[in-house]
Design a protein around this motif. Structure first.
Motif, mmCIF file in Angstrom:
data_model
loop_
_atom_site.group_PDB
_atom_site.id
_atom_site.type_symbol
_atom_site.label_atom_id
_atom_site.label_comp_id
_atom_site.label_asym_id
_atom_site.label_seq_id
_atom_site.Cartn_x
_atom_site.Cartn_y
_atom_site.Cartn_z
ATOM 1 N N GLY A 1 0.856 -0.867 0.004
ATOM 2 C CA GLY A 1 0.123 0.242 -0.233
ATOM 3 C C GLY A 1 0.609 1.011 -0.116
ATOM 4 O O GLY A 1 0.880 2.156 -1.029
ATOM 5 N N ARG A 2 1.514 1.309 0.627
ATOM 6 C CA ARG A 2 2.671 2.022 0.708
ATOM 7 C C ARG A 2 3.764 2.803 -0.346
ATOM 8 O O ARG A 2 3.700 3.913 -1.073
ATOM 9 N N GLU A 3 3.884 1.747 -1.392
ATOM 10 C CA GLU A 3 4.768 1.874 -2.105
ATOM 11 C C GLU A 3 3.527 2.846 -3.492
ATOM 12 O O GLU A 3 4.377 3.379 -3.948
ATOM 13 N N VAL A 4 2.581 1.898 -3.739
ATOM 14 C CA VAL A 4 1.442 2.383 -3.889
ATOM 15 C C VAL A 4 1.259 4.233 -4.367
ATOM 16 O O VAL A 4 1.138 4.939 -4.838
ATOM 17 N N LEU A 5 0.903 4.278 -2.551
ATOM 18 C CA LEU A 5 0.583 5.725 -2.135
ATOM 19 C C LEU A 5 2.500 6.709 -2.297
ATOM 20 O O LEU A 5 1.696 7.918 -3.183
ATOM 21 N N SER A 6 2.667 6.166 -2.750
ATOM 22 C CA SER A 6 4.246 6.891 -3.295
ATOM 23 C C SER A 6 3.966 7.116 -4.289
ATOM 24 O O SER A 6 4.732 8.550 -5.006
ATOM 25 N N PHE A 7 3.486 6.263 -5.214
ATOM 26 C CA PHE A 7 3.882 6.934 -7.210
ATOM 27 C C PHE A 7 2.568 7.646 -6.806
ATOM 28 O O PHE A 7 3.237 8.575 -7.775
ATOM 29 N N TYR A 8 2.036 7.834 -6.141
ATOM 30 C CA TYR A 8 0.576 8.581 -6.584
ATOM 31 C C TYR A 8 0.820 9.937 -6.160
ATOM 32 O O TYR A 8 0.754 11.319 -6.399
ATOM 33 N N ALA B 1 -7.187 9.912 -3.858
ATOM 34 C CA ALA B 1 -7.964 10.745 -4.468
ATOM 35 C C ALA B 1 -8.187 11.629 -3.869
ATOM 36 O O ALA B 1 -8.192 13.343 -4.011
ATOM 37 N N LEU B 2 -7.413 11.387 -2.536
ATOM 38 C CA LEU B 2 -7.268 13.184 -0.953
ATOM 39 C C LEU B 2 -6.257 13.823 -1.622
ATOM 40 O O LEU B 2 -5.769 14.346 -1.364
ATOM 41 N N PHE B 3 -5.194 12.944 -2.448
ATOM 42 C CA PHE B 3 -3.852 13.800 -2.394
ATOM 43 C C PHE B 3 -4.116 14.764 -3.053
ATOM 44 O O PHE B 3 -4.629 15.196 -3.973
ATOM 45 N N GLY B 4 -3.243 16.105 -2.315
ATOM 46 C CA GLY B 4 -3.328 17.289 -3.150
ATOM 47 C C GLY B 4 -4.586 18.324 -3.209
ATOM 48 O O GLY B 4 -4.409 19.054 -3.706
ATOM 49 N N ASP B 5 -5.199 18.094 -2.235
ATOM 50 C CA ASP B 5 -6.010 19.183 -2.002
ATOM 51 C C ASP B 5 -7.043 19.531 -2.586
ATOM 52 O O ASP B 5 -7.025 20.496 -2.919
ATOM 53 N N PRO B 6 -7.452 18.137 -2.887
ATOM 54 C CA PRO B 6 -8.418 18.700 -4.917
ATOM 55 C C PRO B 6 -9.679 19.039 -4.474
ATOM 56 O O PRO B 6 -10.569 19.862 -3.200
ATOM 57 N N LEU B 7 -9.392 20.609 -5.796
ATOM 58 C CA LEU B 7 -10.837 21.167 -5.485
ATOM 59 C C LEU B 7 -12.382 20.910 -6.398
ATOM 60 O O LEU B 7 -13.214 20.964 -5.989
ATOM 61 N N PRO C 1 3.822 16.294 -0.447
ATOM 62 C CA PRO C 1 4.529 15.770 0.147
ATOM 63 C C PRO C 1 4.758 14.774 1.057
ATOM 64 O O PRO C 1 3.685 14.248 1.523
ATOM 65 N N MET C 2 5.429 13.464 0.617
ATOM 66 C CA MET C 2 5.791 12.169 1.132
ATOM 67 C C MET C 2 4.953 11.869 3.095
ATOM 68 O O MET C 2 4.486 11.274 3.018
ATOM 69 N N ALA C 3 4.923 13.367 3.629
ATOM 70 C CA ALA C 3 4.537 13.194 5.309
ATOM 71 C C ALA C 3 3.062 12.777 4.623
ATOM 72 O O ALA C 3 1.991 12.385 6.445
ATOM 73 N N LYS C 4 2.668 13.151 3.873
ATOM 74 C CA LYS C 4 1.089 13.566 3.638
ATOM 75 C C LYS C 4 0.301 11.202 2.956
ATOM 76 O O LYS C 4 -0.819 11.172 3.929
ATOM 77 N N ILE C 5 1.712 10.752 3.038
ATOM 78 C CA ILE C 5 0.969 9.414 2.751
ATOM 79 C C ILE C 5 0.539 8.799 4.953
ATOM 80 O O ILE C 5 0.024 8.246 4.734
ATOM 81 N N ASP C 6 1.593 8.588 5.068
ATOM 82 C CA ASP C 6 1.258 8.377 7.126
ATOM 83 C C ASP C 6 -0.031 9.403 7.406
ATOM 84 O O ASP C 6 -0.661 8.556 8.433
ATOM 85 N N GLU C 7 -0.309 10.354 7.659
ATOM 86 C CA GLU C 7 -1.415 11.179 7.927
ATOM 87 C C GLU C 7 -2.406 10.749 7.781
ATOM 88 O O GLU C 7 -3.661 10.122 8.324
ATOM 89 N N LEU C 8 -2.918 10.302 6.478
ATOM 90 C CA LEU C 8 -4.312 9.832 5.805
ATOM 91 C C LEU C 8 -4.251 7.810 5.242
ATOM 92 O O LEU C 8 -5.454 7.853 5.953
ATOM 93 N N LEU C 9 -2.987 7.308 6.119
ATOM 94 C CA LEU C 9 -2.563 5.649 6.337
ATOM 95 C C LEU C 9 -3.419 5.902 7.849
ATOM 96 O O LEU C 9 -4.425 5.256 7.518
ATOM 97 N N ALA C 10 -3.273 7.353 8.663
ATOM 98 C CA ALA C 10 -3.340 6.489 9.879
ATOM 99 C C ALA C 10 -5.396 7.585 10.316
ATOM 100 O O ALA C 10 -6.106 6.751 10.683
ATOM 101 N N ARG C 11 -5.399 8.087 8.847
ATOM 102 C CA ARG C 11 -6.623 8.115 9.021
ATOM 103 C C ARG C 11 -7.819 7.376 9.029
ATOM 104 O O ARG C 11 -9.111 7.827 9.142
ATOM 105 N N VAL C 12 -7.627 6.886 8.116
ATOM 106 C CA VAL C 12 -8.093 5.668 7.355
ATOM 107 C C VAL C 12 -8.305 4.156 7.859
ATOM 108 O O VAL C 12 -8.633 3.096 7.186
ATOM 109 N N GLY C 13 -7.191 4.059 8.882
ATOM 110 C CA GLY C 13 -7.451 3.093 9.555
ATOM 111 C C GLY C 13 -5.905 2.138 8.979
ATOM 112 O O GLY C 13 -6.356 0.956 8.918
ATOM 113 N N LEU C 14 -5.372 2.372 7.617
ATOM 114 C CA LEU C 14 -4.575 1.641 7.039
ATOM 115 C C LEU C 14 -2.918 1.677 7.668
ATOM 116 O O LEU C 14 -2.232 0.818 6.745
#
Length: 306
Positions: free
Chosen positions: A94-101, A145-151, A108-121
């Protein structure tokens, strides 16, 4: 309000099949929209057109100021998309896939850990995706889908496979994004989930938009009757009937409840008669037509067999 996306007489054909036919609509900044329709109504095709995964046969589309069909679609970095069927390389973690996105969207890579924790992964993030359940893959898809603070966030059946707690967490995230100014489009068959969350509802049938408006506007257009439920003392249903007079779909339940229909224009008069001083009424509940009822009405109006 500013239009985040605008479709002008858009048609998409696959051979002889018109998946989307002459659709014109606008998505405004900061609104949450429910896009509903039966399987094959054109919802997913509409999403793919807005993302740029498909080109319209005719008509024009602007998303965040860009043409999705153009070779360079810079706005894609501020657009989040969760497809109905989430699919990732099962050999990757899962982390490798998110690193690609995050690299795709310059996040920033730090966003991965923030959102992983948010959705329990977090605990599963270093496991191969082939070991994930459907719900876990759905959560992983939501993160990307949530990466990049989508408009603009396009979510196709986003709560499939999520348990009730995660479903609630998901809608809290959606509400936060909407309050921050994002435009959210939710496509789901779970209409009860959408009814209290969507400011506007777009109903599609056979590639055509057959209704587009707020729940209140759709109620006025449909003119469906409301259901009035009156609690009475035991054995007093006939006394209520004498006060109310002839009404459609009168029904007595367990000797204590009476239900009947009221056309929108007759509702107040019927409630006044039902609650006449000295009458048998002890309590009154008004049951408005649900989004399911409105959906069924507009599909019947446009010839869809249910």
């Amino acid at each position: 309000m500013t239009a985040i996306a605008e479709l002008d007489h858009v048609t998409k054909r696959y051979g002889a099949i018109e998946a989307v036919r002459d659709v014109s609509l606008k998505l405004e900044a900061g609104e949450t929209v429910a896009l509903v329709g039966h399987n094959g109504a054109g919802k997913t095709t509409l999403f793919k057109l807005m993302v740029g995964l498909s080109r319209p046969t005719s008509g024009s589309i602007r998303v965040l100021g860009d043409d999705p069909a153009a070779g360079e679609f810079a706005a894609r970095k501020r657009l989040g998309y969760l497809p109905e069927s989430v699919s990732f390389n099962g050999a990757l973690t899962g982390r490798e896939v998110l690193s690609f996105y995050v690299r795709l969207k310059d996040v920033p890579m730090a966003k991965i850990d923030e959102l992983l924790a948010r959705v329990g992964l977090t605990a599963a993030s270093n496991r191969p995706i082939r070991t994930y359940s459907k719900g876990m893959r759905q959560r992983l898809g939501l993160i990307q889908a949530l990466f990049g603070d989508p408009l603009l966030l396009l979510l196709d059946e986003p709560t499939t496979g999520l348990d009730p707690a995660l479903r609630q967490e998901f809608y809290e995230i959606v509400q936060e994004l909407q309050q921050a100014g994002a435009t959210i489009v939710l496509s789901s068959h779970a209409l009860t989930e959408l009814e209290e969350r969507a400011r506007r509802v777009i109903i599609m049938n056979r590639g055509v938009v057959v209704a587009n408006g707020s729940i209140e506007q759709l109620h006025r257009i449909a003119g469906l009757p409301v259901r009035i439920r009156v609690t009475v003392a035991s054995g007093q249903a006939q006394g209520l009937a004498a006060l109310v007079g002839p009404v459609p779909n009168w029904r007595e339940i367990n000797g204590h409840l009476v239900e009947f229909d009221a056309a929108p224009g007759a509702k107040i008069a019927l409630i006044r008669r039902a609650t006449d001083k000295g009458g048998p009424a002890e309590d009154v509940t008004i049951i408005q037509p649900t989004l399911d009822d409105l959906y069924a009405h507009f599909l019947r109006t446009h010839g869809e067999a249910l």
